[in-house]
Design a protein around this motif. Structure first.
Motif, short mmCIF file in Angstrom:
data_model
loop_
_atom_site.label_atom_id
_atom_site.label_comp_id
_atom_site.label_asym_id
_atom_site.label_seq_id
_atom_site.Cartn_x
_atom_site.Cartn_y
_atom_site.Cartn_z
N ASN A 32 9.44 -0.80 14.33
CA ASN A 32 9.90 -1.19 15.66
C ASN A 32 9.23 -2.49 16.09
O ASN A 32 9.82 -3.29 16.80
CB ASN A 32 9.60 -0.10 16.68
N CYS A 33 7.98 -2.68 15.69
CA CYS A 33 7.24 -3.87 16.14
C CYS A 33 7.10 -4.93 15.05
O CYS A 33 6.49 -5.98 15.29
CB CYS A 33 5.87 -3.46 16.66
N ASP A 34 7.60 -4.63 13.85
CA ASP A 34 7.54 -5.59 12.73
C ASP A 34 6.14 -6.05 12.39
O ASP A 34 5.95 -7.19 11.94
CB ASP A 34 8.46 -6.79 13.01
N LEU A 35 5.17 -5.21 12.61
CA LEU A 35 3.80 -5.53 12.20
C LEU A 35 3.53 -4.80 10.89
O LEU A 35 3.13 -3.63 10.87
CB LEU A 35 2.81 -5.10 13.30
N THR A 36 3.81 -5.49 9.78
CA THR A 36 3.81 -4.81 8.49
C THR A 36 2.46 -4.86 7.78
O THR A 36 2.35 -4.46 6.62
CB THR A 36 4.89 -5.40 7.57
N GLY A 37 1.44 -5.34 8.47
CA GLY A 37 0.10 -5.34 7.85
C GLY A 37 -0.49 -3.95 7.71
O GLY A 37 -1.37 -3.72 6.88
N THR A 38 -0.02 -3.01 8.52
CA THR A 38 -0.47 -1.62 8.42
C THR A 38 0.38 -0.94 7.35
O THR A 38 1.60 -0.98 7.43
CB THR A 38 -0.29 -0.92 9.79
N HIS A 39 -0.27 -0.33 6.38
CA HIS A 39 0.46 0.17 5.21
C HIS A 39 0.52 1.70 5.16
O HIS A 39 -0.20 2.38 5.90
CB HIS A 39 -0.17 -0.37 3.92
N ILE A 40 1.32 2.20 4.23
CA ILE A 40 1.48 3.64 4.04
C ILE A 40 1.15 3.95 2.59
O ILE A 40 1.72 3.33 1.68
CB ILE A 40 2.92 4.09 4.34
N GLY A 41 0.24 4.90 2.35
CA GLY A 41 -0.11 5.21 0.97
C GLY A 41 -0.01 6.68 0.61
O GLY A 41 -0.08 7.04 -0.56
N CYS A 42 0.11 7.55 1.62
CA CYS A 42 0.19 8.97 1.28
C CYS A 42 0.86 9.71 2.42
O CYS A 42 1.24 9.12 3.41
CB CYS A 42 -1.19 9.56 1.00
N ASP A 43 0.98 11.03 2.25
CA ASP A 43 1.61 11.86 3.28
C ASP A 43 0.65 12.92 3.75
O ASP A 43 1.01 13.80 4.51
CB ASP A 43 2.86 12.55 2.70
N SER A 44 -0.57 12.88 3.24
CA SER A 44 -1.48 14.01 3.48
C SER A 44 -2.74 13.59 4.22
O SER A 44 -3.75 14.26 4.15
CB SER A 44 -1.84 14.64 2.12
N THR A 45 -2.68 12.45 4.94
CA THR A 45 -3.83 12.01 5.74
C THR A 45 -5.04 11.80 4.83
O THR A 45 -6.18 12.06 5.22
CB THR A 45 -4.13 13.04 6.86
N SER A 46 -4.78 11.31 3.61
CA SER A 46 -5.86 11.18 2.65
C SER A 46 -6.31 9.75 2.41
O SER A 46 -7.47 9.52 2.10
CB SER A 46 -5.41 11.75 1.29
N CYS A 47 -5.41 8.76 2.51
CA CYS A 47 -5.73 7.45 1.92
C CYS A 47 -6.22 6.41 2.90
O CYS A 47 -6.90 5.48 2.52
CB CYS A 47 -4.54 6.91 1.13
N GLY A 48 -5.84 6.49 4.17
CA GLY A 48 -6.35 5.54 5.17
C GLY A 48 -5.71 4.16 5.14
O GLY A 48 -6.14 3.27 5.87
N ALA A 49 -4.67 3.96 4.33
CA ALA A 49 -4.02 2.64 4.30
C ALA A 49 -3.40 2.30 5.65
O ALA A 49 -3.20 1.14 5.98
CB ALA A 49 -2.94 2.60 3.21
N CYS A 50 -3.14 3.33 6.45
CA CYS A 50 -2.45 3.14 7.74
C CYS A 50 -3.42 3.08 8.92
O CYS A 50 -3.01 3.21 10.06
CB CYS A 50 -1.46 4.28 7.95
N PRO A 105 -6.13 -3.92 4.93
CA PRO A 105 -6.06 -3.85 6.39
C PRO A 105 -6.68 -2.57 6.95
O PRO A 105 -7.43 -2.62 7.94
CB PRO A 105 -4.56 -3.93 6.67
N GLY A 106 -6.42 -1.45 6.31
CA GLY A 106 -7.01 -0.18 6.76
C GLY A 106 -8.52 -0.20 6.65
O GLY A 106 -9.24 0.27 7.54
N MET A 107 -9.01 -0.74 5.53
CA MET A 107 -10.46 -0.84 5.34
C MET A 107 -11.09 -1.70 6.43
O MET A 107 -12.15 -1.38 6.97
CB MET A 107 -10.77 -1.49 3.97
N ILE A 108 -10.43 -2.81 6.73
CA ILE A 108 -10.99 -3.73 7.73
C ILE A 108 -11.01 -3.06 9.10
O ILE A 108 -11.99 -3.17 9.84
CB ILE A 108 -10.19 -5.06 7.74
N MET A 109 -9.95 -2.34 9.45
CA MET A 109 -9.92 -1.68 10.76
C MET A 109 -11.01 -0.61 10.84
O MET A 109 -11.68 -0.45 11.86
CB MET A 109 -8.54 -1.05 11.02
#
Lengths: 162, 289, 819
Positions: A32-50, A105-109
């Motif tokens: 919706n906001c086109d901010l694609t720096g936040t990523h998706i890596g899993c479905d189980s709240t495990s990876c933190g990419a988001c 990006p997730g690591m930096i946040m």
């Protein structure tokens, strides 16, 4: 399914959309906001990419609905720097704290709130502090060094840039 | 992995939330931290028709020492435990657990109340609260009631809460003099559920023997459990005696009933419980002295 | 802009780019080993050896990378896939009517739909076949059954829940040993009713048997190298964008090998190859998992072709973990023989490879078990024989990769475990034992008993350095003291030899395409340059290291050279990035193309300086008259002249292309030492220290190499202690999420201590060898050897990886040890 008008301040800009209740915050940010720096890596709240920061705390945006963030302040990688690079971004570049860049990006946040809470962390505290974020490329050594670099720079801005 | 469709409500008061629970009954789920519920919804293991989001109930977001107990409001996040001086200085068992639940990002959002209300034997707080002899406060259409932790957990993912009740607070008795507690967890990696974990809260008598002890076990039974046999093996005994520790460990290992899975065989988990029980007791005793 | 990580003054040495060594058949006996990384260019140019900060990083640290899921095209549709709940079942009926009736659902694509276009099967990289979508039966759990195309991903996810598939479950075959019995046939599409795929032997069987018959000591061990998964943090995905007006199919895709994929797509679909454009944008980690073509890619492309709109497909993590890119799954029975002096003389291996339902390995086609026959490792022995069978089982296609696709990891684990076992068996220290059995530096180029010609090596130097760094003697003393007190501490060594850089055209191809790689360099009139490659970085840092190679040769600052990869419409053809081949092949092509430009620049300089070419010499970034450095033309001046004032007998422009065919593979190596403490109560293993000395030949960028080694070590730790894809007896995957498949965090991963020796490859243009895989190959046996070392005195001989606390606990209990 209920629809909701959400209003979320992302990186200082108000975003407002009508969304389905089930829309995940990460999809709201990315699509919706086109901010694609936040990523998706899993479905189980495990990876933190988001990982993003909501009202000052780093959370996994795949495990929050957009409607829950309405009225809140969200910070993403795109909003970290106030012109130029944030010391953590600089640390990641300087110390080779990234390879493919997907977890970065997730690591930096995560690191940003870690240092806000604990400005002078030990190596062990950093390792535990980023333990909700997976990286497959770096083996973590240089991520730890990147955060140490940033801590030093934030604490003694002149010494680190000299 | 996309959740199914649902209607979302965000009550602004506890009474409003209870009204919604009354209206929607079993179709509704409470959304607190969401760190177990939302992944379950993404896998469509949970498909609630209604979500009642209590994150707006800011009057439930507290952590305070009152009337001889620690009161943990339903919206108190795990991270609040880590950041609380009271918890860190007086509630060592709780502080131990707060560091090893899931990962730091999950702890920023997950709530203590949710961890208990989910009644998952793999969660860490049930064993901790059993060891503390905590009390759960629940509010429903007919008012507020308190539920002793020993009667709170009733089955796998089942608790004494009715469909119309909201868990509003958890009360942990303030440990008295010569009391100590510890949580020792073995996990495969950070963020994993325990292979096994032991929560111990005990009080020493003047002669150094154990005057009182409660022990909770994590993820080694179909529901959250107390190791009453291990407690009995300790009470009245000298906990610095290796034979006493061993007896307590053996008792805990005997009374749990773990199932084999990727975390290990039942025999392994039992033996882990034996070892961890001894270590947790030793740590608790050190803190009690 | 500061481009340096470490501003220490670079050391200058003679031009190393054209190494002066005796080269015969791509090998040399005179390759000295050094310890310091050296440079020949100033830091403003940042040629080889400089710790240059990565040029690609600014976009990544600001969230401006562009990964596949970031592309959003007008009118884009979304695909989601219905997957099988059974490992083996007949499909009786697919009822998609409810899904099709949903708002926003455009199509449901089944195997029958693809069959109408002849697209229900596709070739694998090993020339086997694999179903795209089934028409009759499914052969693995989570296999693609049909696909839904909808207007958004939420609707697509709802629609797959509304497709009803009627299955008749069949008995699955899960164990490869059961598969050998041929009671259940996985592939009944094949003419011959058997699960056996291939049989393969290397080495001299009779000579090896004779060596074993006369050996003084023989040890034997059964080992399983389990199935694992790369689990890059970005899953696989695509946006297929077919334009019916131009008839062009443009595909954004997570692929490490875009050019090969284009050719495969052309052959499979019949679309003209010039009408297919594969764009591999930023890739969120590959590790080999993004080499194969998965069914989802084909279905997505077909959907776009049929509907005429862009279609996006992004795997979720469960799909990724349950259906793609499996590695290893080798069952080994290995024997090692030693003579009366304890010297290793022979190796004998019987292997059974579990390939799942298709042989989809990414090996060169002549090597069904990859380069497993490198298994004699770093040790000089007389004979070896390897005997392998491969079978189908009801599991997803295996044999792909996990930061090493060519089976070197399996081979190294086996030989390094056996070598330590043999040392213990003979009562010799495992380090001393290795020193006594290593191939000696003067033996290079070394012909191995299984037919490899190792290019260069100095195994003693690497192990010595590792032992010194970790204080090996001190640790052994401490271990003895601890053992007295009943504490368990172990020290494990792995001295591996890698084989990378595939490969020479005469032996190496994938689907017939030779394994060269390519570089194309264009120097612009202002002296800036762009270079394009047939490889594709997934985090390796090509935008920096390739620029450094070109900077080294041409003296153009690396910052002035843009590197592009991944767009098949613009980049020269290449086989892609995997198997640590980019530096050995495309890196070499970069140097060779730059040398062509340098040669042309010399002619232009001679013209400008009115001198004879032969009277010019190269000096960092300019051609100058010998002995008169003031009479010089910089590369920038020459570039301008190439377009404005070039000699009449020379064409304008300053460009070159090179397709590099390596004369041999390269053989990186290293020695790793791991120290563990073991908790007797729980079986937990604590890695106290881990020292890794790698030798990858000349180092292009030390910062990047350190990063590659650290990352590879954590991907070695992972299968050694944490990761395994596990199936139940019904073939259902039990590790289909990151909550069950245990990717290590920063807490599990120790603080790696690294170092290097430098023994250049004599046949590579810049003496480099490749490094990405080495640590993943070398680390697991160091860890396993350390754990067994801690418990050898208790009678423990071997524990299969992943070495979980429970396995250690069981070994201790079996030995009667308890807390």
């Amino acid at each position: 399914m209920s629809q909701h008008n959400v209003s979320i301040n992302i990186n200082g800009t108000e975003h407002s959309h009508d969304v389905d209740a089930r829309l995940l915050l990460v999809h709201y940010i990315r699509e919706n906001c086109d901010l694609t720096g936040t990523h998706i890596g899993c479905d189980s709240t495990s990876c933190g990419a988001c990982t993003v920061i909501v009202d000052g705390r780093a959370i996994k945006s795949c495990t929050m609905f957009a409607v829950q963030a309405s009225g809140k302040e969200v910070e993403t990688i795109e909003g970290v720097a106030d012109g130029g690079l944030h010391p953590i971004q600089e640390g990641f570049w300087e110390m080779h704290g990234l390879q493919c860049g997907y977890c970065t990006p997730g690591m930096i946040m995560c690191a940003k709130t870690l240092l806000e809470k604990n400005p002078d962390p030990t190596e062990e505290e950093i390792r535990w502090g980023i333990s909700g974020n997976l990286c497959r490329c770096t083996g973590y050594n240089k991520i730890v060094e990147a955060i140490q670099y940033a801590a030093e720079k934030i604490n003694q801005p002149e010494a680190a840039s000299a | 992995m996309i959740p199914g469709k649902f209607d979302y409500y965000a009550p602004t008061s506890v009474d409003e939330a209870i009204d919604m629970l009354v209206t929607h009954g079993s179709e509704a789920k409470i959304l607190a931290g969401g760190q177990s519920l939302i992944p379950a919804m993404r896998y469509r293991l949970a498909v609630p028709e209604v979500l009642i989001d209590i994150n707006g109930l800011t009057d439930l977001n507290y952590l305070k020492q009152v009337n001889g107990h620690l009161a943990i409001g339903a919206m108190c996040r795990e991270v609040d435990l880590e950041e609380s001086d009271v918890v860190q200085s007086q509630y060592h068992l709780l502080a131990d657990a707060a560091e090893v639940i899931a990962d730091p990002l999950v702890r920023n959002q997950a709530t203590v109340g949710g961890n208990i209300a989910h009644a998952d034997p793999a969660n860490d707080h049930p064993a901790v609260m059993l060891a503390y002899d905590a009390t759960v406060v629940a509010k429903g259409p007919s008012g507020e009631r308190t539920i002793p932790i020993d009667s709170f957990f009733t089955d796998l993912f089942e608790s004494a809460l009715s469909e119309q009740e909201l868990l509003t607070e958890i009360r942990i008795p303030t440990p008295g003099a010569n009391s100590g507690g510890a949580y020792v967890k073995l996990e495969r990696k950070v963020g994993d559920y325990a292979i096994g974990a032991v929560a111990v809260q005990l009080t020493l008598a003047a002669d150094g023997t154990v005057a009182a002890a409660r022990i909770g076990l994590t993820n080694v039974y179909y529901m959250p459990m107390r190791a009453t046999g291990a407690e009995a093996a300790l009470i009245g005994q000298d906990p610095s005696d290796e034979a006493v520790l061993e007896a307590a460990g053996i008792a805990a290992a005997a009374e749990c009933d773990p199932s084999a899975d990727l975390r290990g065989s039942a025999a392994y988990k039992r033996d882990v419980i034996r070892t961890l029980a001894k270590r947790a007791i030793t740590k608790a005793v050190e803190r009690a002295r | 802009m500061a481009i340096y990580h470490d501003p220490s003054k670079p050391k200058h040495v003679a031009d190393r780019v054209e190494i002066k060594t005796k080269v015969k058949d791509g090998a040399s006996a005179e390759v000295p080993t050094t310890h310091d990384v050296t440079t020949t260019t100033p830091k403003e140019i940042c040629g080889i050896g400089h710790r240059m900060k990565r040029k690609e990083d600014p976009r990544f640290i600001q969230g401006k990378g562009r990964y596949v899921d970031d592309f959003k095209l007008p009118g884009m549709l979304y695909m989601d896939i219905v997957r099988s709940p059974y490992a083996h079942a007949k499909i009786l009926e697919i009822d998609a009517s409810e899904a099709l009736a949903m708002d926003g659902v455009l199509a449901v694509i089944t195997g029958k739909d693809l069959e109408a276009h002849g697209l229900h099967w596709m070739p694998t990289l090993m020339s086997d076949t694999q179903m795209v979508l089934p028409t009759d039966k499914v052969v693995y759990y989570a296999q693609e059954v049909c696909a839904v195309i909808a207007t958004d991903r939420y609707t697509a996810a709802d629609a797959i829940e509304a497709v009803y598939v009627d299955y008749e479950p069949l008995k699955p075959v899960v164990s490869p040993f059961d598969a050998l019995k041929d009671e259940v046939i996985v592939r009944d599409d094949k003419e011959i009713r058997t699960n056996r795929i291939w049989h393969w032997e290397v080495g001299d069987e009779a000579a090896t048997d004779a060596i074993f018959d006369s050996a003084t000591t023989v040890i034997k061990e059964t080992m399983y190298i389990p199935r694992i998964h790369v689990s890059s943090i970005e899953t696989c995905g695509m946006v297929a964008n077919y334009n019916p007006a131009t008839e062009k199919m443009q595909i954004y895709m997570t692929t490490q090998a875009p050019h090969a994929v284009r050719t495969v797509f052309a052959l499979v679909t019949g679309l003209p190859e010039q009408k297919i454009q594969i764009i591999s944008p930023d890739i969120g980690g590959g590790f080999g998992g993004k080499v194969p073509v998965y069914p989802g890619y084909v279905i997505g492309a077909v959907a776009s072709l049929l509907i005429g709109k862009p279609v996006k497909w992004i795997e979720d993590r469960s799909e990724n973990l349950q259906a793609d890119s499996f590695a290893r799954d080798y069952h080994l029975e290995a024997e090692m023989a030693a003579d009366e002096n304890g010297k290793i003389v022979g190796l004998r291996v019987n292997g059974l490879a579990d390939h799942g339902c298709a042989d989809s390995a990414a090996n060169p086609s002549k090597f069904p078990a990859g380069l497993f026959s490198i298994c004699t490792g770093s040790y000089d022995m007389k004979a070896a024989h390897v005997n392998f069978d491969a079978v189908y089982t009801n599991k997803p296609p295996g044999g792909v990769a996990y930061r090493c696709s060519f089976r070197v990891t399996e081979a190294v684990h086996m030989v390094e475990r056996l070598t330590s076992m043999m040392a213990h068996e003979l009562g010799v220290d495992p380090a001393a034992y290795r020193m006594n059995n290593f191939i000696k530096p003067e033996q290079f180029p070394y012909e191995s008993p299984t037919g490899w010609e190792y290019d260069s090596g100095n195994y003693h130097a690497a192990l010595e350095k590792a032992m010194e760094m970790i204080d090996y003697d001190g640790l052994r003393k401490e271990q003895l003291e601890k053992r007295e007190r009943g504490e368990l501490m172990g020290i494990g060594i792995s001295s591996f030899t890698e084989v990378v850089g595939a490969g020479p055209a005469k032996d190496y191809d994938i689907l017939g395409i030779k394994m060269f790689d390519s570089a194309e360099i264009r120097v612009h009139p202002t002296g800036k340059a762009i270079a394009r490659f047939g490889t594709k970085s997934q985090g390796q840092g090509h935008e920096t290291t390739y620029a450094q190679i070109i900077a080294e040769v041409l003296g153009i600052p690396a910052l002035d050279i843009d590197i592009e990869e991944g767009d098949t419409d613009t980049a020269p053809y290449g086989l892609g990035t995997y198997a640590s081949r980019s530096t050995p092949t495309a890196g070499a092509a970069a140097a060779m193309a730059a040398r062509k430009i340098k040669a042309k620049a010399r002619k232009i300089a001679a013209h400008l300086l009115e001198a004879h070419e032969d009277d010019l010499e190269w000096n960092v970034s300019q051609w100058q008259v010998k002995g008169s450095p003031d009479k010089a033309k910089t590369i920038q001046e020459i570039a301008f002249a190439a377009y404005t004032d070039h000699p009449d007998d020379l064409q304008a422009g300053l460009e070159a292309t090179d397709y590099y065919n390596p004369p041999n593979l390269t053989f990186p190596f290293g020695s790793y030492i791991c120290v563990v403490d073991i908790d007797k109560g729980t079986g937990e293993i604590h890695i106290r220290r881990f020292v890794a000395i790698d030798d990858c030949g000349n180092i292009i960028n030390p910062l990047v190499v350190e990063g590659q080694v650290h990352g590879g070590l954590t991907m070695g730790l992972a299968p050694a202690m944490y990761e395994e894809i596990v199936y139940d007896e019904n073939g259902q995957c039990l590790t289909g999420t990151l909550a069950d498949y245990l990717v290590p965090t920063a807490v599990e991963s120790p603080k790696w201590e690294t170092g290097h020796t430098i023994t250049p490859s004599p046949h590579h243009p810049i003496g480099a060898k490749g490094v990405g895989e080495s640590p993943t190959v070398g680390a697991p046996p160091a860890i396993a050897n350390a754990v067994v070392d801690a418990m050898w005195h208790l009678g423990v001989r071997h524990i299969d990886i992943p070495i979980t606390p429970e396995k250690v606990w069981q070994a201790l209990r079996d030995a009667g040890v308890t807390e």
